[in-house]
Enzyme design. Structure first.
Site, mmCIF file in Angstrom:
data_model
loop_
_atom_site.group_PDB
_atom_site.id
_atom_site.type_symbol
_atom_site.label_atom_id
_atom_site.label_comp_id
_atom_site.label_asym_id
_atom_site.label_seq_id
_atom_site.Cartn_x
_atom_site.Cartn_y
_atom_site.Cartn_z
ATOM 1 N N ARG A 38 0.816 -1.212 0.000
ATOM 2 C CA ARG A 38 0.000 0.000 0.000
ATOM 3 C C ARG A 38 0.855 1.271 0.000
ATOM 4 O O ARG A 38 0.391 2.349 0.344
ATOM 5 C CB ARG A 38 -0.968 -0.013 1.195
ATOM 6 C CG ARG A 38 -1.872 -1.240 1.166
ATOM 7 C CD ARG A 38 -3.041 -1.163 2.116
ATOM 8 N NE ARG A 38 -3.799 -2.407 2.135
ATOM 9 C CZ ARG A 38 -4.705 -2.765 1.233
ATOM 10 N NH1 ARG A 38 -4.969 -1.964 0.221
ATOM 11 N NH2 ARG A 38 -5.349 -3.918 1.322
ATOM 12 N N HIS A 70 3.388 -10.952 -5.416
ATOM 13 C CA HIS A 70 2.323 -10.074 -5.921
ATOM 14 C C HIS A 70 2.787 -8.637 -5.824
ATOM 15 O O HIS A 70 3.418 -8.248 -4.853
ATOM 16 C CB HIS A 70 1.045 -10.275 -5.098
ATOM 17 C CG HIS A 70 -0.207 -9.813 -5.788
ATOM 18 N ND1 HIS A 70 -0.428 -8.504 -6.139
ATOM 19 C CD2 HIS A 70 -1.313 -10.498 -6.184
ATOM 20 C CE1 HIS A 70 -1.606 -8.396 -6.729
ATOM 21 N NE2 HIS A 70 -2.162 -9.601 -6.774
ATOM 22 N N TYR A 73 -0.886 -3.014 -4.697
ATOM 23 C CA TYR A 73 -2.260 -2.764 -5.115
ATOM 24 C C TYR A 73 -2.432 -1.371 -5.725
ATOM 25 O O TYR A 73 -3.459 -1.084 -6.354
ATOM 26 C CB TYR A 73 -3.201 -2.894 -3.917
ATOM 27 C CG TYR A 73 -3.363 -4.302 -3.400
ATOM 28 C CD1 TYR A 73 -3.506 -5.378 -4.267
ATOM 29 C CD2 TYR A 73 -3.398 -4.559 -2.030
ATOM 30 C CE1 TYR A 73 -3.674 -6.665 -3.796
ATOM 31 C CE2 TYR A 73 -3.557 -5.849 -1.543
ATOM 32 C CZ TYR A 73 -3.696 -6.897 -2.428
ATOM 33 O OH TYR A 73 -3.858 -8.174 -1.957
ATOM 34 N N HIS A 110 -2.566 -7.563 -11.004
ATOM 35 C CA HIS A 110 -3.863 -7.308 -11.613
ATOM 36 C C HIS A 110 -3.626 -6.407 -12.818
ATOM 37 O O HIS A 110 -2.879 -5.429 -12.716
ATOM 38 C CB HIS A 110 -4.789 -6.619 -10.628
ATOM 39 C CG HIS A 110 -5.097 -7.431 -9.422
ATOM 40 N ND1 HIS A 110 -5.738 -6.917 -8.308
ATOM 41 C CD2 HIS A 110 -4.839 -8.730 -9.118
ATOM 42 C CE1 HIS A 110 -5.873 -7.864 -7.398
ATOM 43 N NE2 HIS A 110 -5.335 -8.965 -7.866
ATOM 44 N N GLU A 161 -3.115 -11.708 -13.469
ATOM 45 C CA GLU A 161 -4.181 -12.374 -12.710
ATOM 46 C C GLU A 161 -5.543 -11.979 -13.267
ATOM 47 O O GLU A 161 -5.813 -10.782 -13.462
ATOM 48 C CB GLU A 161 -4.087 -11.983 -11.237
ATOM 49 C CG GLU A 161 -5.155 -12.631 -10.370
ATOM 50 C CD GLU A 161 -5.011 -12.267 -8.908
ATOM 51 O OE1 GLU A 161 -5.989 -12.461 -8.156
ATOM 52 O OE2 GLU A 161 -3.933 -11.795 -8.496
ATOM 53 N N ASP A 195 -7.534 -17.068 -10.604
ATOM 54 C CA ASP A 195 -8.091 -17.042 -9.260
ATOM 55 C C ASP A 195 -9.490 -17.656 -9.329
ATOM 56 O O ASP A 195 -10.331 -17.203 -10.122
ATOM 57 C CB ASP A 195 -8.154 -15.591 -8.766
ATOM 58 C CG ASP A 195 -8.675 -15.452 -7.346
ATOM 59 O OD1 ASP A 195 -9.812 -15.905 -7.078
ATOM 60 O OD2 ASP A 195 -7.966 -14.878 -6.507
ATOM 61 N N HIS A 198 -12.325 -15.151 -8.473
ATOM 62 C CA HIS A 198 -12.487 -14.172 -9.548
ATOM 63 C C HIS A 198 -13.123 -14.808 -10.775
ATOM 64 O O HIS A 198 -14.005 -14.205 -11.412
ATOM 65 C CB HIS A 198 -11.129 -13.576 -9.927
ATOM 66 C CG HIS A 198 -10.450 -12.837 -8.825
ATOM 67 N ND1 HIS A 198 -9.165 -12.345 -8.929
ATOM 68 C CD2 HIS A 198 -10.869 -12.510 -7.576
ATOM 69 C CE1 HIS A 198 -8.827 -11.751 -7.803
ATOM 70 N NE2 HIS A 198 -9.838 -11.840 -6.964
ATOM 71 N N HIS A 232 -4.785 -19.013 -7.743
ATOM 72 C CA HIS A 232 -5.202 -18.626 -6.403
ATOM 73 C C HIS A 232 -6.431 -19.458 -6.072
ATOM 74 O O HIS A 232 -7.405 -19.459 -6.834
ATOM 75 C CB HIS A 232 -5.533 -17.138 -6.340
ATOM 76 C CG HIS A 232 -4.325 -16.257 -6.440
ATOM 77 N ND1 HIS A 232 -4.406 -14.919 -6.762
ATOM 78 C CD2 HIS A 232 -3.012 -16.524 -6.244
ATOM 79 C CE1 HIS A 232 -3.196 -14.399 -6.772
ATOM 80 N NE2 HIS A 232 -2.330 -15.364 -6.463
ATOM 81 N N ASP A 245 -15.540 -9.033 -5.740
ATOM 82 C CA ASP A 245 -14.355 -9.766 -5.289
ATOM 83 C C ASP A 245 -14.338 -9.892 -3.766
ATOM 84 O O ASP A 245 -13.849 -9.018 -3.060
ATOM 85 C CB ASP A 245 -13.098 -9.028 -5.783
ATOM 86 C CG ASP A 245 -11.813 -9.747 -5.402
ATOM 87 O OD1 ASP A 245 -11.891 -10.871 -4.879
ATOM 88 O OD2 ASP A 245 -10.727 -9.182 -5.632
ATOM 89 N N HIS A 247 -13.440 -13.068 -1.112
ATOM 90 C CA HIS A 247 -13.034 -14.458 -0.936
ATOM 91 C C HIS A 247 -13.698 -15.072 0.288
ATOM 92 O O HIS A 247 -14.064 -14.383 1.242
ATOM 93 C CB HIS A 247 -11.516 -14.551 -0.771
ATOM 94 C CG HIS A 247 -10.753 -14.043 -1.951
ATOM 95 N ND1 HIS A 247 -9.380 -14.083 -2.022
ATOM 96 C CD2 HIS A 247 -11.168 -13.492 -3.135
ATOM 97 C CE1 HIS A 247 -8.981 -13.568 -3.170
ATOM 98 N NE2 HIS A 247 -10.054 -13.199 -3.855
ATOM 99 N N GLU A 277 -5.681 -17.680 -0.761
ATOM 100 C CA GLU A 277 -5.865 -16.305 -0.290
ATOM 101 C C GLU A 277 -7.172 -16.233 0.503
ATOM 102 O O GLU A 277 -7.865 -15.229 0.498
ATOM 103 C CB GLU A 277 -5.936 -15.335 -1.461
ATOM 104 C CG GLU A 277 -4.662 -15.209 -2.265
ATOM 105 C CD GLU A 277 -4.836 -14.258 -3.433
ATOM 106 O OE1 GLU A 277 -3.889 -13.548 -3.735
ATOM 107 O OE2 GLU A 277 -5.927 -14.243 -4.042
#
Length: 299
Positions: A38, A70, A73, A110, A161, A195, A198, A232, A245, A247, A277
């Site tokens: 972040r 990864h 974000y 992403h 992804e 994923d 997703h 994922h 999205d 999970h 995840e």
């Protein structure tokens, strides 16, 4: 049939802690962030941290090819504003370099978002949205080509992804992934991570043998299994096609255990990182054991 299951573990306190956290849950693979996901900028990896990472990785007996880092974000390789796009591109190249320095061969990300502000009351909304999506996919591919060129001495693969399609996020259709890959100049540096949450919330059913085969058949035709480099493994709180999205722990969402049994017995998913995840990390070790228990004895 050889499966390598793990989870996206914490790298809090330093990336060298990630292999130790993977060991604690009995993982044979893992994902991590190589910097704070972040924040735009992070200090360079120190030699002592890199050495400790390699030492702990050796102790874990997990090979680098079963690690799926990864990126941040914050990065949007399809950003419509030039300044933010360039900022994302620079950050992405830095992420690729961090992977190379750690001896890792993949970076999961992403694809990007067009951040469309087209009002839905616009009579040409649908046409403009299609144009925005197509343009954004081209920008994402251009960003990837620039990153590959900037790291041409590297072998780190850019692993796209698929997304749930929440908001203006692209990559929720297999056609989006195929479109991007088609425009990549050096295809030896590109891959895909599927994923399950997703995929499901984007509208591809996985819950029955017939639905699973149909969805994976479509992926094979449109994208190609030669590009699949990781998965994922997540259940989904939202329903099929919801484009949301969120999970869920395995067996506690809308997808259910049958899908994960199909995956664990599908040789196309051999020899790649299969990464949890799911939302309750306290049961990751239990979920890993449960996934391996799904493998059928073919003898």
């Amino acid at each position: 049939m050889t499966k390598f299951v793990g989870a996206h573990v914490s790298a809090s306190g330093g990336v060298d802690n990630a292999p130790l956290n993977a060991m604690e849950i009995g993982a044979k693979a893992f994902a991590l962030f190589t910097k704070n996901q972040r924040q735009w900028v992070a200090k360079p990896l120190e030699v002592k941290t890199i050495d400790a990472f390699h030492k702990n990785l050796e102790a874990s007996a997990i090979l680098p090819k079963y690690i799926l880092p990864h990126d941040s974000y914050l990065i949007n390789l399809g950003h419509p504003e030039i300044e933010q796009l360039e900022k994302s591109r620079e950050a992405f190249i830095d992420e690729l370099e961090r992977c190379r320095i750690l001896g890792l061969d993949k970076l999961n990300f992403h694809p990007g978002s067009h951040l469309s502000k087209i009002p839905k009351k616009d009579p040409e909304y649908n046409d403009k949205l299609i144009q925005a999506e197509s343009h954004c996919l081209d920008v994402i591919a251009a960003s990837m080509n620039k990153a590959i060129e900037a790291t041409k001495d590297s072998t780190v693969k850019l692993v796209i992804e698929n997304t749930a399609g929440q908001g203006s996020n692209l990559g929720y259709r297999f056609e989006h992934l195929g479109h991007i890959i088609n425009k990549i100049e050096d295809k030896s540096r590109v891959g895909v991570c599927l994923d399950t949450c997703h995929t499901f919330t984007a509208g591809y059913d996985l819950r029955t043998r017939e639905a699973y085969d149909e969805t994976m058949g479509a992926f094979g035709r449109i994208v190609g299994f030669e590009y699949l480099m990781g998965m994922h493994i997540n259940d989904s709180k939202p329903k099929l096609g919801s484009r949301v999205d969120r999970h869920a722990s395995l067996g506690q969402g809308e997808i259910g255990w049958d899908t994960f049994k199909f995956i664990m017995n599908d040789t196309r998913m051999d020899d790649m990182p299969l990464i949890l995840e799911t939302i309750d990390e306290s049961i990751w070790a239990e979920e890993i054991r449960a996934l391996y228990a799904l493998i059928e004895d073919k003898q």
